[in-house]
Design a protein around this motif. Structure first.
Motif, short mmCIF file in Angstrom:
data_model
loop_
_atom_site.label_atom_id
_atom_site.label_comp_id
_atom_site.label_asym_id
_atom_site.label_seq_id
_atom_site.Cartn_x
_atom_site.Cartn_y
_atom_site.Cartn_z
N ARG A 137 36.47 55.57 31.29
CA ARG A 137 35.70 54.44 30.77
C ARG A 137 36.24 53.10 31.24
O ARG A 137 35.48 52.17 31.53
N LEU A 138 37.57 52.97 31.35
CA LEU A 138 38.17 51.67 31.58
C LEU A 138 38.62 51.41 33.02
O LEU A 138 38.55 50.27 33.49
N VAL A 139 39.09 52.44 33.71
CA VAL A 139 39.69 52.23 35.02
C VAL A 139 38.74 51.60 36.04
O VAL A 139 39.15 50.68 36.77
N PRO A 140 37.47 52.02 36.14
CA PRO A 140 36.61 51.38 37.14
C PRO A 140 36.53 49.87 37.00
O PRO A 140 36.42 49.16 38.02
N GLY A 141 36.60 49.35 35.80
CA GLY A 141 36.54 47.91 35.59
C GLY A 141 37.82 47.18 35.91
O GLY A 141 37.87 45.94 35.83
N MET A 142 38.87 47.92 36.29
CA MET A 142 40.16 47.30 36.58
C MET A 142 40.35 47.01 38.06
O MET A 142 41.42 46.60 38.48
N ILE A 143 39.30 47.19 38.87
CA ILE A 143 39.42 47.02 40.31
C ILE A 143 39.81 45.60 40.69
O ILE A 143 40.40 45.36 41.74
N ASP A 144 39.51 44.62 39.83
CA ASP A 144 39.87 43.24 40.10
C ASP A 144 40.82 42.69 39.03
O ASP A 144 40.95 41.48 38.86
N ASP A 145 41.49 43.59 38.34
CA ASP A 145 42.37 43.17 37.25
C ASP A 145 43.56 42.40 37.79
O ASP A 145 44.15 42.78 38.80
N PRO A 146 43.94 41.28 37.16
CA PRO A 146 45.11 40.53 37.63
C PRO A 146 46.42 41.28 37.47
O PRO A 146 47.41 40.93 38.11
N ALA A 147 46.44 42.31 36.62
CA ALA A 147 47.65 43.12 36.44
C ALA A 147 47.65 44.24 37.46
O ALA A 147 46.85 45.18 37.37
N VAL A 148 48.55 44.17 38.42
CA VAL A 148 48.58 45.20 39.47
C VAL A 148 48.95 46.55 38.89
O VAL A 148 48.63 47.59 39.47
N GLU A 149 49.62 46.56 37.73
CA GLU A 149 49.99 47.82 37.08
C GLU A 149 48.75 48.62 36.67
O GLU A 149 48.79 49.85 36.57
N LEU A 150 47.64 47.93 36.41
CA LEU A 150 46.38 48.58 36.05
C LEU A 150 45.44 48.67 37.24
O LEU A 150 44.70 49.64 37.38
N ARG A 151 45.44 47.66 38.07
CA ARG A 151 44.57 47.65 39.25
C ARG A 151 44.84 48.86 40.14
O ARG A 151 43.92 49.41 40.76
#
Length: 374
Positions: A137-151
């Motif tokens: 549910r969440l990972v696809p939306g992290m493609i531009d996340d400022p946190a590289v740990e999640l990106r």
């Protein structure tokens, strides 16, 4: 802020898990206990109080989990280590007792991009532990996340999707997917793998530009570093930058010279450019144009002692010799000013005669706060 994943965390967590899961006594709340932990000095003063506070935090129920995560948001590495152990203990004890974690609060914390990346990552890991749908549910939306740990997770998924397209022989779609993955990728291993796939598809990704590696420099050397005294000494380039001046170097006259390295990651081998010297100092200067004031990171890799100045302000100093070198070995958070900015490095070579101590080199890059080259 970085969360230290050290051996100490392991024994702290083990001790906490042995404690009964009860509420902290004496009216202590999360904020007060966290403050005791944050008060620990770099020399270790306050460790006893921090240990006691950590044990009390660990006895709190899962309803306190997000409050402890919030306390970690601005903690230094030592305090974050204690607080992380408390988070892990609270969550482990709740799961063992079949008590639910506050998944809604955890998800909101994970999605709050104003929070520290390592702490959001910790919250994400615990959320995924108890919610099997969270990652999808969440990972696809992290493609531009400022946190590289999640990106990183989102980039990995995008790479997998691109690989599926390639295996299906849809090369145009695979190429487009890999390009999108490359634009989002920040970690070197992922970038290199994506670049390899794009090259197999006939593309020529510009990794120098992607990382923001500096290739064009002005160099002046050698100055004296006998007995390693040159690291502290202010040679002429630290007092003035006059590109047409000549100075007394170590046994020779020295002048600024232009150099452009062909290395895609910006490595400059001073032994090849300046000549083989021992017990010497080199200065390297680069100019950076910025259309506006902006926060950046200056990342340096070198096996030599190094100092870094931006616009005349010392932003990084590390007096260590021959301990290896890697990209992003040293990182300084800086602010570019509008227009022209001057970056200067001081690279010191000592007098060791072992074969492994002969390297005299450096690389530098300028990137935004996510690691993307400017």
């Amino acid at each position: 802020m970085r969360i230290a994943r050290q051996t100490r965390s392991t024994w702290v967590l083990s001790a906490m898990l042995l404690a009964p899961a009860t509420r902290a006594g004496g009216g202590d709340d999360v904020a007060a206990l966290a403050q005791r932990i944050k008060a620990v000095s770099a020399e270790g003063a306050g460790n006893a109080a921090a240990s006691d506070a950590s044990r009390k935090l660990a006895r709190l129920g899962p309803d306190s989990l997000v409050a402890v995560l919030l306390a970690m948001d601005d903690a230094d590495p030592k305090a974050a280590n204690w607080l992380r152990a408390a988070v892990d203990a609270i969550a482990e004890q709740a799961i063992a007792a079949e008590r639910p974690l506050p998944t809604g609060e955890l998800e909101r914390f994970v999605l709050d991009r104003n929070r520290a990346g390592p702490v959001r990552r910790l919250a994400f890991e615990w959320l995924c532990r108890v919610d099997a749908t969270a990652a999808d549910r969440l990972v696809p939306g992290m493609i531009d996340d400022p946190a590289v740990e999640l990106r990183r997770d989102a980039v990995a998924r995008a790479m997998a999707q691109a690989q599926q397209l390639l295996q299906g022989d849809d090369k145009p779609a695979a190429t487009a997917a890999y390009r999108k993955s490359l634009d989002a990728a920040r970690d070197r291993d992922q970038v290199l793998e994506i670049a390899k796939q794009l090259e197999s598809l006939g593309e020529k990704p510009d990794l120098t530009r992607h990382f923001g590696c500096l290739q064009r420099w002005r160099l002046i050397a050698p100055f004296d570093n006998t007995g390693k005294a040159g690291f502290a000494a202010a040679h002429p380039p630290e007092k003035e930058i006059k590109l047409d001046s000549e100075y007394d170097g170590k046994a020779v006259k020295v002048q600024w010279r232009e150099h452009v390295t062909a290395d895609q990651f910006g490595m400059v081998d001073l032994n090849k450019v300046i000549g083989k010297h021992m017990g010497v100092v080199a200065y390297a200067m680069a100019e950076i144009e910025s259309p506006e004031s902006r926060a950046v990171r200056i990342c340096v890799g070198t096996p030599n002692a190094v100092k870094v100045w931006l616009n005349g302000k010392l932003v990084l100093t590390k007096e260590e010799y021959h301990h290896g070198a890697s990209m992003d070995q040293y990182v300084a958070a800086c602010q570019l000013q509008p227009g022209r900015n001057t970056l200067m490095l001081k690279i010191c070579q000592n007098e060791q005669n072992e074969e492994w101590a002969q390297n005299w080199m450096f690389q530098a890059r300028v990137c935004d706060l996510t690691g993307k080259g400017l």
